[in-house]
Design an enzyme around this catalytic site. Structure first.
Site, PDB file in Angstrom:
ATOM      1  N   GLY A 305      -3.646 -11.838 -76.826  1.00  0.00           N
ATOM      2  CA  GLY A 305      -3.475 -12.208 -78.227  1.00  0.00           C
ATOM      3  C   GLY A 305      -4.754 -12.744 -78.844  1.00  0.00           C
ATOM      4  CB  SER A 306      -5.124 -14.708 -81.958  1.00  0.00           C
ATOM      5  OG  SER A 306      -4.325 -13.827 -82.716  1.00  0.00           O
ATOM      6  CB  THR A 307      -7.588 -16.440 -76.893  1.00  0.00           C
ATOM      7  OG1 THR A 307      -6.977 -15.390 -76.137  1.00  0.00           O
ATOM      8  CG2 THR A 307      -6.658 -17.636 -76.951  1.00  0.00           C
ATOM      9  CE  LYS A 309      -6.603 -12.624 -84.553  1.00  0.00           C
ATOM     10  NZ  LYS A 309      -5.585 -13.324 -85.354  1.00  0.00           N
TER      11      LYS A 309
END
Length: 703
Positions: A305-307, A309
């Site tokens: 997921g967004s880690t 980014k």
């Protein structure tokens, strides 16, 4: 005529005798000159009949933490046996077999917690020399053996073996792993025990000598000895105090929230040393109540997921063309194949800057970055440079590499915010070291040193893998990650703590369906994660954590924040040096030292240690190898057969948990604040079967 017949018979006998003699001579020559006769090795057979070989068993090495606390060791274990054959007794006044079976069964039933009739069934076996007593008669401790021995039961004896013992139970179990007995050796099955099994096992030696018919060594004959080589001792990078903070915080979360799994790794931001490592549900390696044999922190990959980014933005910054002040329309993005990619809040935040997109954890921010600044190859190559898609080399068995593979537009966009690719927690620890070390990537490691039987030592240290980002990129990312946690509308604000300059990024990823088609659709079917470090400007600690199928982020944020606060206090991270010198008191490792001497030393420093047991030697303590203030408690556990419960009035929840976990006492805590009542009175004897109920209130009741 008769005379002639007799002569002929005599000649025939001579001829037969001659042939027999020749045959025997040939056979003897064959036996003398051949190494094998009838496929039997004559020399080997003779050797076995006259040679005795005694195996010199190598000791399995011990596993320690970085403060020399034993985490895994070999201990003596005993199997109870009974000799039943009356021929074993040569003197009726000194019986060496079981004479009174009824009395023997009665005594053993109490000591082994078995039914008398069950024991009698073993003792009444016919035609056997000796017998054992099933599961409850095996794996006896030294104390249990001595108790049975004190009963002076004729014909009762013990077989001594070695077994692997883990003093802290579920503490650090996935990292340490376990070893089990197999025939005449102990074999590592998981964790460090498995990865270093050969080194820990060592090499057996042997003594070979000539024996006589009675089995005794023949005098003046040569004895050959090959010395054994004991297994190595392994010292981990794990900090006992940090691991204790971690285990306690996770246990609280487990009692308060429902989830499938929670994993957290803590690392030294400057070296890559792993300081804390936990997974729940866990297991006790002493009893091996294991449900999952793969280590979730290194042996199972999942969509992060967004880690991710963090690294998409780093790649964009390294390209030299990223402008954080440029704007885009948040909310949704339509790909060329008509796939709609949405932000987590579905409607977005209107037209915002790319920097704001990071802080809010906007999926469409990174999609637009890919569309404007990057391409598939540049992102893929950068992620691989950081270490995603490859094993970190952590010295644990069954590490997986994860998968960083994308080609088509939608796959590329999904990968930019951590969907459709897979990573492991230990890979994230490695990646985060680049931010804490000004762009320099480090290898994470868990073994501090290996000490061989001859005293030689192999030491591990900081291992740089080179720079993967400029100082400018790192400073930019630190600022974005600071706002993500500390801004009230930042996506990771749940991890903010007043007075702590924590930086980080959260992630929420859908869980892939087990049939390989799409994702699970339930409200809880997500993995929430956090990648953070502190302090911002000069990070000392890195934490990566993930919780699977939890309804709330609090299941992860609460234990992580508690751990941060405890580590900051333990390491004095936010204190001025002068304050530390004036207020802190050094607590060393006092295990195996005389109680009176240590008590006097601590009292002279202004402390009032809490002593449990009436022994003279300290066998456990908390805290250890750290600095504390005068208002903190020091617990010293002594080598006593009887442990008495102290007065817990006024203890904090943390104090109670520390003490009961040291004593391995079952407990239940209700309320919040400080202890106002305990179900078992002060001075009561306690053991591992005791259960204490504790009630807390926010303000102490007056006497």
């Amino acid at each position: 005529m008769k005379k002639e017949n007799k002569v002929k018979i005599s000649n025939l006998i001579l001829i037969i005798a001659l042939f027999l003699f020749i045959g025997l001579s040939v056979r003897l020559a064959y036996i003398g000159l051949s190494s094998k006769v009838d496929n039997i090795n004559i020399q080997e057979l003779a050797s076995k009949r006259t040679t005795k070989t005694t195996i010199l068993k190598a000791n399995r090495g011990t596993i320690f933490d970085n403060s020399n606390n034993i985490l895994a060791q070999d201990v003596s274990s005993y199997t109870l046996i009974a000799y039943l054959d009356p021929k074993r007794t040569e003197d009726d006044k000194n019986p060496r077999h079981v004479v009174d079976k009824e009395n023997t069964a009665l005594v053993l039933a109490k000591l082994l917690d078995m039914e008398k009739d069950t024991i009698l069934s073993y003792l009444n076996k016919e035609g056997v020399y000796q017998t054992e007593f099933g599961v409850k008669g095996r794996g006896l401790t030294e104390l249990e053996k001595d108790t049975i021995k004190a009963a002076n039961l004729p014909g009762i004896d013990f077989i001594e073996t070695k077994k692997r013992y883990y003093p802290y139970g579920k503490f650090l179990s996935y990292l340490i792993g376990y070893a089990k007995e197999e025939e005449d050796t102990v074999v590592g099955e998981m964790g460090i025990e498995k990865y270093y099994n050969e080194q820990l096992t060592g090499v057996n030696g042997k003594t070979v000598y000539q024996k006589d018919l009675k089995g005794y060594k023949i005098a003046s004959t040569k004895e050959l000895t090959e010395d054994k080589v004991d297994g190595v001792d392994i010292y981990l990078t794990i900090d006992n105090n940090i691991q204790f903070f971690l285990e306690e915080a996770v246990n609280k979360s487990k009692e308060k929230y429902e989830y499938d799994e929670l994993d957290i790794i803590i690392a030294d931001a400057k070296t890559g040393e792993i300081l804390g490592y936990t997974t729940t549900p866990s297991f006790d390696p002493n009893i091996r109540d294991i449900k999952n044999y793969l280590d979730p922190n290194s042996g199972i990959a999942f969509e992060p997921g967004s880690t991710m980014k963090i690294y998409t933005y780093m790649a964009a910054l390294e390209s030299g063309v990223y402008k954080g002040s440029d704007t885009y329309n948040s909310g949704s993005f339509e790909t060329k194949d008509k796939t709609i990619i949405r932000d987590w809040n579905r409607v977005g935040w209107g037209r915002i800057t790319f920097d704001q997109g990071f802080i809010y954890s906007s999926n469409t921010a990174v999609v637009n970055i890919m569309d404007k600044y990057l391409d598939a190859n540049s992102l893929k190559n950068y992620l691989k440079r950081i270490g995603f898609g490859s094993k970190t080399g952590i010295t644990l068995p069954n590490e997986v590499s994860g998968k960083v593979d994308f080609k088509y537009e939608t796959e590329v966009f999904n990968a930019s915010f951590g969907q459709g690719i897979t990573t492991t927690p230990i890979q994230h620890i490695k990646a985060l070291t680049s931010i804490s070390n000004d762009g320099e990537l480090l290898s994470p490691y868990i073994v501090k040193k290996i000490v061989h039987a001859d005293g030689t030592t192999e030491e591990n240290s900081r291992n740089s893998l080179g720079s993967i980002a400029s100082s400018k990129t790192i400073e930019y990312m630190k600022n974005l990650m600071w706002h993500t946690i500390n801004d009230r509308d930042g996506a990771a604000h749940a991890y903010a703590i007043d007075g702590f300059d924590i930086i980080g990024k959260t992630g929420t990823a859908q869980i892939a369906s087990t049939n390989g088609l799409g994702y699970l659709a339930g409200n809880k079917d997500v993995i929430r994660s956090i990648a953070l470090m502190f302090p911002k400007d000069n990070p000392e600690i890195i934490i990566y954590g993930a919780v699977k199928r939890s309804e709330t982020v609090n299941a992860l944020s609460e234990p992580v924040k508690e751990v941060i606060q405890n580590i900051a206090k333990y390491k004095n991270i936010y204190s001025h040096k002068e304050e530390r010198e004036q207020e802190s008191i050094s607590i060393n490792n006092y295990i195996n030292l005389p109680l009176d001497e240590i008590k006097n030393e601590l009292v002279s420093k202004g402390l009032n240690p809490i002593i449990v047991g009436d022994g003279s030697i300290i066998i456990n303590q908390y805290p250890i190898n750290t600095k504390i203030t005068k208002d903190e408690k020091v617990f010293l556990i002594t080598n006593s057969n009887k442990l008495m419960l102290p007065n817990l009035y006024g203890y904090s929840r943390s104090d109670v948990e520390v003490l009961f976990n040291l004593l391995k006492i079952n407990y239940v805590i209700t309320g919040n604040g400080y202890v106002v009542s305990q179900s078992i009175p002060e001075g009561s004897e306690i053991n591992n079967e005791t259960k204490v109920e504790i009630h807390l209130e926010s303000k102490l009741k007056k006497e």
